[in-house]
Scaffold this motif. Structure first.
Motif, PDB file in Angstrom:
ATOM      1  N   ARG A   1      -8.554   0.652  -2.717  1.00  0.00           N
ATOM      2  CA  ARG A   1      -8.938  -0.544  -1.976  1.00  0.00           C
ATOM      3  C   ARG A   1     -10.431  -0.505  -1.626  1.00  0.00           C
ATOM      4  NH1 ARG A   1      -5.013  -3.514   0.396  1.00  0.00           N
ATOM      5  NH2 ARG A   1      -6.442  -4.095   2.093  1.00  0.00           N
ATOM      6  N   LEU A   2     -10.982  -1.706  -1.372  1.00  0.00           N
ATOM      7  CA  LEU A   2     -12.353  -1.784  -0.895  1.00  0.00           C
ATOM      8  C   LEU A   2     -12.458  -1.225   0.525  1.00  0.00           C
ATOM      9  CD1 LEU A   2     -13.537  -5.327  -2.071  1.00  0.00           C
ATOM     10  CD2 LEU A   2     -14.563  -3.138  -2.704  1.00  0.00           C
ATOM     11  N   GLY A   3     -13.673  -0.883   0.902  1.00  0.00           N
ATOM     12  CA  GLY A   3     -13.897  -0.456   2.269  1.00  0.00           C
ATOM     13  C   GLY A   3     -13.801  -1.623   3.232  1.00  0.00           C
ATOM     14  N   ARG A   4     -14.021  -1.357   4.490  1.00  0.00           N
ATOM     15  CA  ARG A   4     -13.911  -2.399   5.494  1.00  0.00           C
ATOM     16  C   ARG A   4     -14.992  -3.456   5.301  1.00  0.00           C
ATOM     17  NH1 ARG A   4     -12.669   0.790  11.188  1.00  0.00           N
ATOM     18  NH2 ARG A   4     -10.660   1.697  10.556  1.00  0.00           N
ATOM     19  N   ASP A   5     -14.616  -4.725   5.579  1.00  0.00           N
ATOM     20  CA  ASP A   5     -15.596  -5.797   5.532  1.00  0.00           C
ATOM     21  C   ASP A   5     -16.619  -5.616   6.649  1.00  0.00           C
ATOM     22  OD1 ASP A   5     -14.219  -6.828   3.442  1.00  0.00           O
ATOM     23  OD2 ASP A   5     -13.172  -8.363   4.606  1.00  0.00           O
ATOM     24  N   GLN A   6     -17.761  -6.253   6.461  1.00  0.00           N
ATOM     25  CA  GLN A   6     -18.847  -6.140   7.426  1.00  0.00           C
ATOM     26  C   GLN A   6     -19.018  -7.472   8.161  1.00  0.00           C
ATOM     27  OE1 GLN A   6     -22.673  -5.425   5.672  1.00  0.00           O
ATOM     28  NE2 GLN A   6     -23.462  -4.391   7.490  1.00  0.00           N
ATOM     29  N   LEU A   7     -19.148  -7.423   9.482  1.00  0.00           N
ATOM     30  CA  LEU A   7     -19.422  -8.604  10.297  1.00  0.00           C
ATOM     31  C   LEU A   7     -20.918  -8.660  10.586  1.00  0.00           C
ATOM     32  CD1 LEU A   7     -16.460  -8.626  12.833  1.00  0.00           C
ATOM     33  CD2 LEU A   7     -16.831 -10.180  10.909  1.00  0.00           C
ATOM     34  N   VAL A   8     -21.536  -9.786  10.221  1.00  0.00           N
ATOM     35  CA  VAL A   8     -22.986  -9.937  10.358  1.00  0.00           C
ATOM     36  C   VAL A   8     -23.263 -11.141  11.254  1.00  0.00           C
ATOM     37  CG1 VAL A   8     -25.160 -10.307   9.146  1.00  0.00           C
ATOM     38  CG2 VAL A   8     -23.362  -8.932   8.079  1.00  0.00           C
ATOM     39  N   MET A   9     -24.147 -10.939  12.229  1.00  0.00           N
ATOM     40  CA  MET A   9     -24.514 -12.047  13.114  1.00  0.00           C
ATOM     41  C   MET A   9     -25.773 -12.728  12.584  1.00  0.00           C
ATOM     42  SD  MET A   9     -25.161 -12.102  17.262  1.00  0.00           S
ATOM     43  CE  MET A   9     -26.738 -11.251  17.155  1.00  0.00           C
ATOM     44  N   SER A  10     -25.692 -14.029  12.418  1.00  0.00           N
ATOM     45  CA  SER A  10     -26.831 -14.797  11.930  1.00  0.00           C
ATOM     46  C   SER A  10     -27.823 -15.024  13.063  1.00  0.00           C
ATOM     47  CB  SER A  10     -26.345 -16.141  11.388  1.00  0.00           C
ATOM     48  OG  SER A  10     -25.803 -16.942  12.432  1.00  0.00           O
TER      49      SER A  10
ATOM     50  N   ARG B   1       0.825  -1.203   0.000  1.00  0.00           N
ATOM     51  CA  ARG B   1       0.000   0.000   0.000  1.00  0.00           C
ATOM     52  C   ARG B   1       0.861   1.255   0.000  1.00  0.00           C
ATOM     53  NH1 ARG B   1      -4.292  -1.539   4.855  1.00  0.00           N
ATOM     54  NH2 ARG B   1      -4.548  -3.748   4.297  1.00  0.00           N
ATOM     55  N   ASP B   2       0.271   2.331  -0.525  1.00  0.00           N
ATOM     56  CA  ASP B   2       0.961   3.616  -0.440  1.00  0.00           C
ATOM     57  C   ASP B   2       0.412   4.399   0.762  1.00  0.00           C
ATOM     58  OD1 ASP B   2      -1.514   4.506  -1.208  1.00  0.00           O
ATOM     59  OD2 ASP B   2      -0.862   5.490  -3.053  1.00  0.00           O
ATOM     60  N   TYR B   3       0.830   5.654   0.895  1.00  0.00           N
ATOM     61  CA  TYR B   3       0.453   6.432   2.072  1.00  0.00           C
ATOM     62  C   TYR B   3      -1.022   6.806   2.074  1.00  0.00           C
ATOM     63  CZ  TYR B   3       0.530  10.594  -0.912  1.00  0.00           C
ATOM     64  OH  TYR B   3       0.289  11.507  -1.889  1.00  0.00           O
ATOM     65  N   LEU B   4      -1.718   6.641   0.920  1.00  0.00           N
ATOM     66  CA  LEU B   4      -3.148   6.904   0.854  1.00  0.00           C
ATOM     67  C   LEU B   4      -3.961   5.619   0.908  1.00  0.00           C
ATOM     68  CD1 LEU B   4      -3.274   9.714  -1.876  1.00  0.00           C
ATOM     69  CD2 LEU B   4      -3.504   9.967   0.605  1.00  0.00           C
ATOM     70  N   ASP B   5      -3.314   4.511   1.316  1.00  0.00           N
ATOM     71  CA  ASP B   5      -3.966   3.212   1.473  1.00  0.00           C
ATOM     72  C   ASP B   5      -4.481   2.675   0.139  1.00  0.00           C
ATOM     73  OD1 ASP B   5      -4.571   1.064   3.138  1.00  0.00           O
ATOM     74  OD2 ASP B   5      -6.666   1.677   3.313  1.00  0.00           O
ATOM     75  N   ARG B   6      -3.724   2.898  -0.925  1.00  0.00           N
ATOM     76  CA  ARG B   6      -4.054   2.336  -2.227  1.00  0.00           C
ATOM     77  C   ARG B   6      -3.102   1.182  -2.535  1.00  0.00           C
ATOM     78  NH1 ARG B   6      -3.706   7.915  -5.495  1.00  0.00           N
ATOM     79  NH2 ARG B   6      -1.719   7.799  -4.375  1.00  0.00           N
ATOM     80  N   ASP B   7      -3.604   0.152  -3.236  1.00  0.00           N
ATOM     81  CA  ASP B   7      -2.778  -0.989  -3.616  1.00  0.00           C
ATOM     82  C   ASP B   7      -1.919  -0.648  -4.819  1.00  0.00           C
ATOM     83  OD1 ASP B   7      -3.549  -2.842  -1.675  1.00  0.00           O
ATOM     84  OD2 ASP B   7      -5.374  -3.338  -2.772  1.00  0.00           O
TER      85      ASP B   7
END
Length: 317
Positions: A120-129, A50-56
């Protein structure tokens, strides 16, 4: 991939010797459409982090090509007719022949070295079933990227025109005119990608343009003999060999539409449609000089188009 037709140029005319009032039939260098040809695009990339702007950041090597095309055609003059060629006012072994055959081959290959910068994509989401288990889901997002690098391409073409008579041997009447055209294009590769990334699938638009320098070379050879149609003037022959080079502006551009499906987190199957355009080069059917009057006969104004369906896979580790 499919390839556009070669350049349209008058090769010979079918002239009726008995009834001059009959319409003259013109034949050109545009023969039947080429068969589709298989090719390949192989990308090997290395993540630079990653660079300093959080890009791949990536460095990629791409091979694109392998397409080889061939077209063969032939014509026989109509009854009481002969072929005359406008390529030369008098060309022994060609002018007045009742049968012509043509062969045209072409291939394409290119190599790229690119630096790629992607958001980059945003943060993943945690989902409770409902059962109380937590699962991780990727958030949908748009991933634009910038491509900058160099591109080298090679296009080679060969064209052969041959003539013959059924009532004469090759030593009495025959002709062969052959053209070789080679091109190396070197340019700056600029482009971008836009990916719509979902959790399990994505679609992809990629466009690249490479203004380039074209290093073109051509070679021509002609050999013909006629002892049949000129019995009063004696044996007539034609033979010459010529070569030329030229450097000029060129262009390589391609567009890819693609969709993919992740079968594992690191492996996806892809299907797409590709367009490719190469311009500013010496194509074989733009170099006709059968009369050998042009001392430096080379024309770098040719262009070709390619398009076709692609299937493949993508993996990362």
């Amino acid at each position: 991939m499919d390839r556009s037709h070669n350049n349209r140029r008058g090769l010979f005319e079918d002239v009726d010797q008995v009834s001059p009032a009959r319409a003259t039939i013109n034949y050109t260098s545009t023969a039947q459409p080429f068969n589709v040809a298989p090719g390949a695009r192989i990308t090997i990339g290395k993540s630079l982090g990653r660079d300093y702007l959080d890009r791949d950041r990536f460095f990629d090597f791409i091979y694109y090509g392998g397409m080889a095309y061939e077209d063969n055609a032939g014509r026989n003059a109509a009854s009481d007719g002969v072929f005359v060629t406008p390529l030369a006012a008098v060309a022994p072994g060609f002018h007045g022949a009742p049968s012509f055959t043509t062969k045209f081959t072409s291939n394409f290959n290119s190599w790229e070295w690119n630096y790629r910068l992607r958001r980059r994509l945003g943060r993943d989401q945690l989902v409770m079933s409902p059962g109380g288990n937590w699962t991780r889901h990727a958030e949908r997002g748009w991933l634009p990227s910038l491509i900058l690098g160099t591109r080298l391409a090679n296009v080679n073409e060969h064209f052969t025109l041959s003539s013959s008579r059924e009532d004469a041997t090759e030593a009495q009447f025959s002709g062969r005119y052959h053209i070789d055209a080679g091109n190396w294009l070197l340019g700056l590769n600029i482009g971008g990608e836009l990916i719509s990334q979902n959790e399990f699938n994505y679609w992809w638009l990629r466009c690249r343009a490479a203004p380039a320098l074209t290093f073109a070379s051509t070679a021509q050879q002609a050999a013909g003999i006629d002892t049949v149609l000129t019995p009063t003037t004696g044996r007539q022959t034609i033979a010459f060999s010529d070569a030329a080079t030229r450097t000029g502006p060129g262009f390589i551009g391609d567009l890819t539409l693609m969709a993919g499906w992740h079968i594992t987190p690191n492996f996806a199957l892809q299907v797409g449609y590709d367009f490719l355009w190469v311009a500013g080069m010496a194509t074989a059917t733009r170099q006709f000089n059968l009369d050998n009057r042009d001392v430096n006969a080379i024309d770098v104004g040719g262009q070709t188009y390619y398009n076709g369906v692609s299937f493949g896979f993508y993996g990362s580790w």
